[in-house]
Motif scaffolding. Structure first.
Motif, PDB file in Angstrom:
ATOM      1  N   PHE A 132       0.821  -1.198   0.000  1.00 29.82           N
ATOM      2  CA  PHE A 132       0.000   0.000   0.000  1.00 29.82           C
ATOM      3  C   PHE A 132       0.860   1.255   0.000  1.00 29.82           C
ATOM      4  CE2 PHE A 132      -2.664  -3.279   2.012  1.00 29.82           C
ATOM      5  CZ  PHE A 132      -3.711  -3.273   1.091  1.00 29.82           C
ATOM      6  N   GLN A 133       0.531   2.169  -0.911  1.00 32.17           N
ATOM      7  CA  GLN A 133       1.252   3.434  -1.056  1.00 32.17           C
ATOM      8  C   GLN A 133       0.252   4.581  -0.996  1.00 32.17           C
ATOM      9  OE1 GLN A 133       4.566   4.147  -4.083  1.00 32.17           O
ATOM     10  NE2 GLN A 133       2.874   5.218  -5.063  1.00 32.17           N
ATOM     11  N   LYS A 134       0.536   5.550  -0.142  1.00 35.72           N
ATOM     12  CA  LYS A 134      -0.395   6.659   0.047  1.00 35.72           C
ATOM     13  C   LYS A 134      -0.431   7.568  -1.180  1.00 35.72           C
ATOM     14  CE  LYS A 134      -1.610  10.394   3.229  1.00 35.72           C
ATOM     15  NZ  LYS A 134      -1.262  11.103   4.487  1.00 35.72           N
ATOM     16  N   ILE A 135      -1.648   7.920  -1.580  1.00 39.20           N
ATOM     17  CA  ILE A 135      -1.852   8.910  -2.636  1.00 39.20           C
ATOM     18  C   ILE A 135      -2.340  10.188  -1.948  1.00 39.20           C
ATOM     19  CG2 ILE A 135      -3.044   9.456  -4.774  1.00 39.20           C
ATOM     20  CD1 ILE A 135      -1.130   7.060  -4.952  1.00 39.20           C
ATOM     21  N   ASN A 136      -1.496  11.168  -1.891  1.00 38.60           N
ATOM     22  CA  ASN A 136      -1.823  12.393  -1.162  1.00 38.60           C
ATOM     23  C   ASN A 136      -2.961  13.156  -1.827  1.00 38.60           C
ATOM     24  OD1 ASN A 136       0.192  12.124   0.883  1.00 38.60           O
ATOM     25  ND2 ASN A 136       1.743  12.817  -0.597  1.00 38.60           N
ATOM     26  N   ASN A 137      -3.771  13.797  -0.973  1.00 39.49           N
ATOM     27  CA  ASN A 137      -4.846  14.698  -1.413  1.00 39.49           C
ATOM     28  C   ASN A 137      -5.897  14.027  -2.283  1.00 39.49           C
ATOM     29  OD1 ASN A 137      -3.556  16.968  -0.147  1.00 39.49           O
ATOM     30  ND2 ASN A 137      -2.151  17.060  -1.900  1.00 39.49           N
ATOM     31  N   PHE A 138      -6.034  12.730  -2.150  1.00 39.65           N
ATOM     32  CA  PHE A 138      -7.017  12.021  -2.976  1.00 39.65           C
ATOM     33  C   PHE A 138      -8.439  12.500  -2.667  1.00 39.65           C
ATOM     34  CE2 PHE A 138      -9.815   8.548  -4.179  1.00 39.65           C
ATOM     35  CZ  PHE A 138      -9.314   8.171  -5.414  1.00 39.65           C
ATOM     36  N   PHE A 139      -8.703  12.788  -1.383  1.00 39.43           N
ATOM     37  CA  PHE A 139     -10.039  13.229  -0.976  1.00 39.43           C
ATOM     38  C   PHE A 139     -10.075  14.738  -0.732  1.00 39.43           C
ATOM     39  CE2 PHE A 139      -9.882   8.719   0.366  1.00 39.43           C
ATOM     40  CZ  PHE A 139     -10.974   8.246  -0.342  1.00 39.43           C
ATOM     41  N   PHE A 140      -9.238  15.464  -1.470  1.00 43.27           N
ATOM     42  CA  PHE A 140      -9.178  16.920  -1.332  1.00 43.27           C
ATOM     43  C   PHE A 140     -10.557  17.531  -1.622  1.00 43.27           C
ATOM     44  CE2 PHE A 140      -8.562  21.185  -3.130  1.00 43.27           C
ATOM     45  CZ  PHE A 140      -7.848  21.782  -2.094  1.00 43.27           C
ATOM     46  N   GLY A 141     -10.939  18.501  -0.774  1.00 41.25           N
ATOM     47  CA  GLY A 141     -12.223  19.159  -0.952  1.00 41.25           C
ATOM     48  C   GLY A 141     -13.324  18.611  -0.079  1.00 41.25           C
ATOM     49  N   LEU A 142     -13.113  17.439   0.517  1.00 39.75           N
ATOM     50  CA  LEU A 142     -14.104  16.879   1.436  1.00 39.75           C
ATOM     51  C   LEU A 142     -13.832  17.388   2.852  1.00 39.75           C
ATOM     52  CD1 LEU A 142     -14.462  13.180   0.226  1.00 39.75           C
ATOM     53  CD2 LEU A 142     -15.475  15.281  -0.690  1.00 39.75           C
ATOM     54  N   ASN A 143     -14.894  17.436   3.660  1.00 39.01           N
ATOM     55  CA  ASN A 143     -14.778  17.946   5.026  1.00 39.01           C
ATOM     56  C   ASN A 143     -15.288  16.911   6.032  1.00 39.01           C
ATOM     57  OD1 ASN A 143     -13.929  20.646   4.135  1.00 39.01           O
ATOM     58  ND2 ASN A 143     -16.060  20.843   3.417  1.00 39.01           N
ATOM     59  N   PRO A 144     -14.579  15.782   6.144  1.00 38.83           N
ATOM     60  CA  PRO A 144     -15.077  14.720   7.026  1.00 38.83           C
ATOM     61  C   PRO A 144     -14.689  14.901   8.488  1.00 38.83           C
ATOM     62  CG  PRO A 144     -13.101  13.976   5.927  1.00 38.83           C
ATOM     63  CD  PRO A 144     -13.375  15.361   5.408  1.00 38.83           C
TER      64      PRO A 144
END
Length: 658
Positions: A132-144
């Protein structure tokens, strides 16, 4: 002649202390299921090794996810910690995680929720060995917010994966519709569906529980029970309706229930597995139909976990007087947990029964010690807690009575951990204690075995300071007729101190290779009845670790008969996945010995040969609960026999549970 033999044996023992690591970790004695018990456990399921069965991703509050591999079959699962496939996943990113093929490349990726919000870890390995390799900012724009809880499924029937998220701040449950493609997911705050609000800390999980072709949602929360949102209409509809009947009565005695639904019995129905704040997993098989579930509790698959809920602090004593060691422990909430050994002195089996200790409850982070301080044949209790004081509870035969005047002068300044032991060898019980500042204290009993009078002996342990949260245990670990002191501390460390001509000196060798959890609290005890002291360790999570002592204990005279030279033993017992059968010997027995397994009818089930790695003095072999053909045998009682040169040396029995 005997002098020479003694010197040789002493040399062997002494050499073992100076060289090889003498401990074998065997935590299964306190957890027969083999599944870790972790605080705020969050189980989710996926076939991570592509072998056709459901493995587990076990989230928790203290570290990154744990991979628990299903080593059984789709219909008969058996779980054990697997490879560290999540080692590259940050614990800040992942209080929990779920696996789904979010980029549509044929393998499972990891989607996590943690302190940093939602995160995507792409699988750049294979379906068999994920990396597993992190993909940065994949969920950018969400406010969870912090610690969101995700799950993925195709809720609108357009062949891509949508995402449900549970929110920690307000308990809301919201679906993010995938506005991208199966290979390139895209989520936004502008394309969401609000499902409901369960209070605080929503833990959602998708499932088609009513078998109607669309996705329903079960949600755990920070209070009891579950909330179930059933989707009505066609797969494209947005009509989720709360149904309070399907999970009625489940999870009503536990908090922070986090559900994972999976078919663990290979019968095309969803079973319910959920984690809790305390950690142990709860399992309910669905014995109904794919459309009408019926829940039946299964306490075997994930059962057998000793977990006091937090801050375990073990002390061993034969409390019921049946010749074996029972276990008492303090806890984070301050009450005392008691586990009776209903097995044997060689193979403990634990059964929790806290009723006799129910009257003992002081401040939080309790530590308990037991001993007959008034010589009446009953074990009294002394309890320390966060306040730094001692509390004496006299055993009256039908319960404990608190006597506030006894030991009322003790104030260690913060968290006290007392241990009763005859430190000066005068046949009465003294007290050795640790405190929050990392110091050791000694209270000598200057009274009698029937009328204790404890007096502090200042400076008895010199300048020993282990840093923070000193938890002591006392015993003759090195078998030299002198008492040693072993301590745990806040930082996972186990330290050994020996009394050399009146001065306590640290020696790291006897405890080399042993580490505990946070707030490690060791206890020396001979749980396998082989004449040396093993070590149990409590920790902040509330669970226990166990290390078998492999020091050589042999006679000084080879002509002296050894009654238990080949005494068989197995851990764990009962067992559900595998058990290790062991015995002690003084010569190389690889080529001439074997372990034979028999059923209750006397039929030979399995022959086990010692491996090349099994060397004296401790020989061991593992039985995986299968017969000679590699087929899993039925649960029940089995006998195992040690045969050396064709002669039976010992026979014992074990219990296989499923």
């Amino acid at each position: 002649m005997k002098k020479n033999v003694f010197c040789i044996v002493f040399f062997i023992v002494f050499t073992s202390l100076l060289s090889a690591q003498p401990w074998l970790q065997h935590d299964e004695i306190f957890n027969s299921s083999g599944v870790p018990s972790v605080s705020f456990s969050q189980p989710r399921f996926a076939d991570l090794d592509a072998d056709g069965d459901q493995d587990m991703i076990l989230g928790n509050i203290n570290d990154g996810p744990v991979y628990v591999e299903n080593c059984g079959t789709p219909a008969d699962p058996a779980f054990s910690p697997g490879a560290e496939i999540f080692s590259g996943v940050s614990s800040l990113d992942a209080e929990m995680g779920v696996c789904a093929d979010l980029d549509n490349d044929g393998d499972l990726d990891l989607i996590t929720g943690g302190y940093t919000g939602l995160n995507f870890y792409e699988n750049i390995g294979t379906i068999y060995v994920p990396v597993f390799q992190k993909i940065n900012n994949f969920f950018f724009g969400l406010n969870p917010g912090q610690n969101p809880i995700p799950d993925l499924a195709d809720v609108d029937d357009d062949n891509d994966l949508d995402m449900v998220v549970g929110f920690s701040e307000d308990g809301g449950v919201k679906i993010y519709i995938n506005g991208g493609t199966p290979a390139s997911a895209l989520f936004s705050e502008g394309s969401t569906i609000a499902i409901g609000d369960v209070g605080l800390y929503a833990y959602p999980n998708f499932c088609d529980l009513d078998d109607d072709g669309d996705q329903d949602i079960i949600v755990g929360r920070d209070v009891h029970g579950f909330v179930y949102y059933q989707k009505n209409g066609n797969p494209q509809s947005e009509n989720w309706v709360e149904n309070s009947t399907v999970f009625a009565g489940l999870g009503n005695t536990t908090y922070w229930n986090s559900p994972g639904l999976a078919d663990l019995t290979d019968d095309s129905t969803f079973d319910l597995i959920f984690g809790t704040a305390e950690g142990p997993l709860h399992y309910y098989e669905n014995s109904g139909t794919p459309s009408i579930p019926a829940w039946q509790e299964n306490t075997i698959l994930f059962g057998g976990v000793l977990d006091v809920g937090g801050a375990s602090n073990p002390f061993f004593y034969d409390f019921d007087g049946d010749g074996d060691y029972d276990l008492a422990s303090g806890s984070q909430l301050g009450d005392i947990k008691y586990f009776e050994n209903v097995g044997t002195a060689y193979s403990p089996v634990w059964e929790e029964d806290n009723s006799y200790f129910a009257s003992i409850d002081h401040s939080i982070y309790s530590a308990v010690t037991l001993g007959d301080v008034d010589n009446d044949g009953l074990a009294d209790a002394i309890v320390g807690d966060l306040s730094g004081h001692f509390y004496f509870h006299r055993n009256m035969g039908d319960g404990f009575v608190f006597e506030s005047d006894v030991l009322s002068f003790v104030d260690l300044g913060g968290w006290s951990a007392p241990r009763l032991v005859d430190m000066d060898n005068d046949n009465d019980l003294d007290i050795v204690a640790g405190n929050e500042d990392g110091n050791l204290f000694y209270y000598e009993n200057q009274g009698t075995p029937s009328l204790a009078e404890w007096v502090e002996v200042s400076g008895y342990f010199g300048s020993i300071d282990v840093g923070s949260d000193c938890a002591p245990t006392v015993g003759d670990l090195t078998i030299n007729n002198n008492l040693d002191v072993i301590t745990g501390d806040l930082f996972h460390e186990i330290q050994f101190f020996e009394n050399i001509e009146g001065t306590w000196t640290e020696n790291p060798i006897p405890v080399s290779g042993i580490t505990g959890g946070q707030n490690a609290t060791p206890a020396l005890v001979d749980l396998d009845n082989d004449g040396d002291l093993d070590m149990a360790i409590g920790n902040y999570d509330g669970t226990f670790n166990y290390y078998i002592n492999l020091y050589i204990v042999v006679s000084t005279d080879p002509d002296e008969q050894q009654n238990n030279s080949f005494k068989l033993n197995n851990f764990p017992n009962p067992f559900s996945r595998s058990t290790t059968i062991s015995f002690y010997g003084t010569t190389n027995l690889q080529k001439c010995s074997q372990i034979n397994i028999y059923n209750v009818r006397g039929q030979l089930v399995r022959e086990l040969r010692l491996s090349a790695s099994s060397l004296p003095p401790l020989y061991s072999v593992t039985w995986d609960g299968k017969n000679q053909s590699g087929e899993a045998v039925k649960p029940g009682i089995y006998f195992y026999k040690l045969v050396i040169d064709g002669t039976t040396k010992d026979v014992e029995k074990c219990l296989l549970v499923r």
